[in-house]
Design a protein around this motif. Structure first.
Motif, PDB file in Angstrom:
ATOM      1  N   LEU A 135       0.837  -1.190   0.000  1.00 32.79           N
ATOM      2  CA  LEU A 135       0.000   0.000   0.000  1.00 32.79           C
ATOM      3  C   LEU A 135       0.877   1.246   0.000  1.00 32.79           C
ATOM      4  CD1 LEU A 135      -2.736  -0.980   2.613  1.00 32.79           C
ATOM      5  CD2 LEU A 135      -2.918  -1.002   0.123  1.00 32.79           C
ATOM      6  N   PRO A 136       0.495   2.265  -0.749  1.00 33.61           N
ATOM      7  CA  PRO A 136       1.291   3.498  -0.743  1.00 33.61           C
ATOM      8  C   PRO A 136       1.181   4.205   0.598  1.00 33.61           C
ATOM      9  CG  PRO A 136      -0.741   3.804  -1.989  1.00 33.61           C
ATOM     10  CD  PRO A 136      -0.650   2.341  -1.678  1.00 33.61           C
ATOM     11  N   VAL A 137       2.245   4.855   0.969  1.00 31.41           N
ATOM     12  CA  VAL A 137       2.289   5.581   2.231  1.00 31.41           C
ATOM     13  C   VAL A 137       1.681   6.963   2.022  1.00 31.41           C
ATOM     14  CG1 VAL A 137       3.762   6.502   4.049  1.00 31.41           C
ATOM     15  CG2 VAL A 137       4.342   4.328   2.937  1.00 31.41           C
ATOM     16  N   ALA A 138       0.678   7.298   2.832  1.00 34.52           N
ATOM     17  CA  ALA A 138       0.035   8.607   2.713  1.00 34.52           C
ATOM     18  C   ALA A 138       1.007   9.689   3.148  1.00 34.52           C
ATOM     19  CB  ALA A 138      -1.225   8.658   3.577  1.00 34.52           C
ATOM     20  N   PRO A 139       1.123  10.746   2.368  1.00 36.71           N
ATOM     21  CA  PRO A 139       2.049  11.827   2.765  1.00 36.71           C
ATOM     22  C   PRO A 139       1.547  12.521   4.018  1.00 36.71           C
ATOM     23  CG  PRO A 139       0.716  12.493   0.880  1.00 36.71           C
ATOM     24  CD  PRO A 139       0.441  11.031   1.101  1.00 36.71           C
TER      25      PRO A 139
END
Length: 513
Positions: A167-171
């Motif tokens: 999963l992409p890491v939320a900024p």
């Protein structure tokens, strides 16, 4: 002459029959896009067109023709005549594939040997002498035209299960906007106090304003008409939430839900004037619109403020073994609107008003401390409930959420809890009947000062004892100091200061004096 539609359908003149003695065997390759277009234009779907439009190996024709001729000679006693081969198939394109491209695109490490082996497995010719593979796809795979197509084949044969799910890491530093947080706080506050949220379509008929009893010059009668409405009976966008929310209440009541409290948070359309043809430019699709065109388009969009509204009918508290129920009244609608503002850290000032579709004697004007209008709340006019088929004493409120969000300052800070005991005082003040209880309460708060923890109105009395045109308001005061226990003299001083402020501001008289 025409003998058929190539790759789609043959003609009757060249059909094989009982008298046929000479047969010309033709095996050809056709462009899939052209075949699909021809079959649809003439409405002649056939087995041949279905095969060609999906793609056929262009190197199969000679072998297919040879097999057909051999079967005719072997089983039909035929004799082979002339043979011709017109081969104008272009050579297969060569795709340059960086050896590390599959690993970079898929996120899984594939060795160069694995990539080469998987591509040769599907029939590709691979030259792996350098860091960039030169791949020639087989003739039966016309879909392999770019490097990404070859990467997909490598990943498929190696197994999709080997590709991890990451999963992409939320900024950091992002989240809900102030408006979004406000909408959530409002919805949570109303839901926790017994109101049920609904979503209604924003389309209304022109007659809805007649049902609400709006004046002919009421700005809420200015509507935006849709060019292609979902229903010709509802071609306008709503200018207030009550016009659609009352319809939802009527449907619930008609289906047996006589005790209902509904609310909605949504946008309304409030044009300053009737929209005209030509206000907004008609933008083309050949190029990006200019900044001036976009600005003109935005300027043509009418104001669409976000509002929150609620409607209620029947009982606020149901009856049961604990005792009789309590019907909902205009005070509940006012309290709901005030609680919405309080959840955003805004205090509303309620005052009497006459505003359709509310009852002229049970309508409150809700405003900020500076007098800016926020909305209205109270009981609906009896004629409105009769026209809409609603129960009598139906209540409603509608407030402008954008105004509240703009007025909201810093988040509400929790006050420290004092460990010292509280001091309670009751005050009964006699004022004129037209003086709002809110004004008297505000005067008490300002006069009492910092030692006042809370003030609550617990009784309203009208009768002969207080005189004609006057009323008695009883307030409960709670006083407490953060660092000490209040003495009797200190509490009495706070009480006297609060009463003095009410006398000066509202011409109040302490009852019994």
């Amino acid at each position: 002459r025409v003998i058929g539609l190539a790759g789609v359908m043959g003609g009757a003149d060249t059909e094989v029959g009982d008298a046929t003695t000479d047969v010309l065997v033709e095996a050809a390759h056709f462009d899939g896009t052209s075949i699909a277009r021809t079959a649809r234009r003439h409405r002649l779907p056939s087995e041949a067109s279905k095969r060609f439009e999906r793609g056929v190996d262009p190197r199969l024709q000679a072998a297919a023709a040879e097999v057909a001729v051999r079967l005719l000679v072997e089983h039909g006693g035929g004799v082979v005549g002339a043979v011709g081969d017109l081969d104008d198939v272009p050579p297969a394109p060569v795709v340059d594939l960086p050896v590390d491209l599959p690993s970079r695109l898929v996120g899984v490490t594939y060795s160069p040997e694995t990539v080469v082996a998987r591509l040769r497995e599907i029939g590709c010719e691979v030259d792996g002498s350098t860091d960039t593979l030169r791949v020639t796809p087989p003739s039966w795979r016309p879909d392999l035209v770019v490097g990404a197509d070859l990467v997909e084949e490598v990943a498929r044969l190696e197994g999709y299960v080997a590709i991890p799910s990451v999963l992409p890491v939320a900024p950091p530093g992002r989240g809900f906007t102030p408006s979004q947080r406000a909408r959530r706080a409002v919805g949570r506050t109303l839901a926790e106090t017994g109101w049920s949220e609904v979503l209604t379509y924003p389309f209304v008929p022109a007659s809805v304003h007649d049902d609400l009893g709006l004046d002919a010059d009421d700005p809420r009668r200015s509507l935006v008409r849709l060019v292609n409405p979902l229903s010709d009976e509802q071609p306008f966008l709503r200018s207030n939430l009550l016009s659609t929310l009352l319809g939802a209440l009527r449907r619930n009541v008609s289906r047996g839900t006589t005790d209902a409290m509904l609310f909605e948070v949504g946008m309304v359309t409030r044009p300053e004037r009737a929209p005209q043809v030509g206000d907004a430019p008609v933008l083309g699709v050949t190029s990006r619109p200019s900044d001036d065109d976009l600005a003109q388009l935005v300027a043509a969009v009418p104001a669409q403020p976000v509002r929150v509204a609620g409607v209620g009918a029947g009982h606020r508290d149901p009856s049961g073994w604990w005792g009789p129920g309590r019907p909902i009244d205009h005070a509940d609608a006012i309290e709901a609107a005030v609680s919405v503002a309080r959840s955003l850290g805004v205090d509303l000032v309620a005052g009497a008003d006459q505003h359709a579709p509310w009852h002229p004697g049970r309508c409150a004007r809700l405003a900020l401390a500076d007098g800016s209008l926020v909305g209205h709340a109270g009981e609906l006019h009896p004629k409105v409930t009769e026209r809409l088929g609603l129960p009598t004493r139906t209540v409603a409120f509608e407030i402008d959420l954008d105004v509240l969000v703009a007025a909201a300052g810093t988040p509400v800070q929790a006050r420290p809890v004092s460990p010292h005991p509280v001091v309670k005082e009751d005050i009964a003040l006699v004022v004129a009947a037209d003086v709002p209880a809110r004004a008297v309460e505000q005067a008490l708060r300002e006069g009492a000062g910092e030692l006042l923890e809370d003030v609550r109105l617990f009784d309203v009395y009208t009768g002969e004892q207080v005189g004609e045109g006057r009323k008695s308001l009883a307030f409960a005061l709670r006083m407490r100091a953060p660092d000490r226990t209040l003495t009797a003299e200190e509490s009495a001083q706070v009480r006297r200061a609060a009463v003095a402020a009410a006398v000066e501001c509202c011409a109040a008289v302490l009852r019994g004096e």
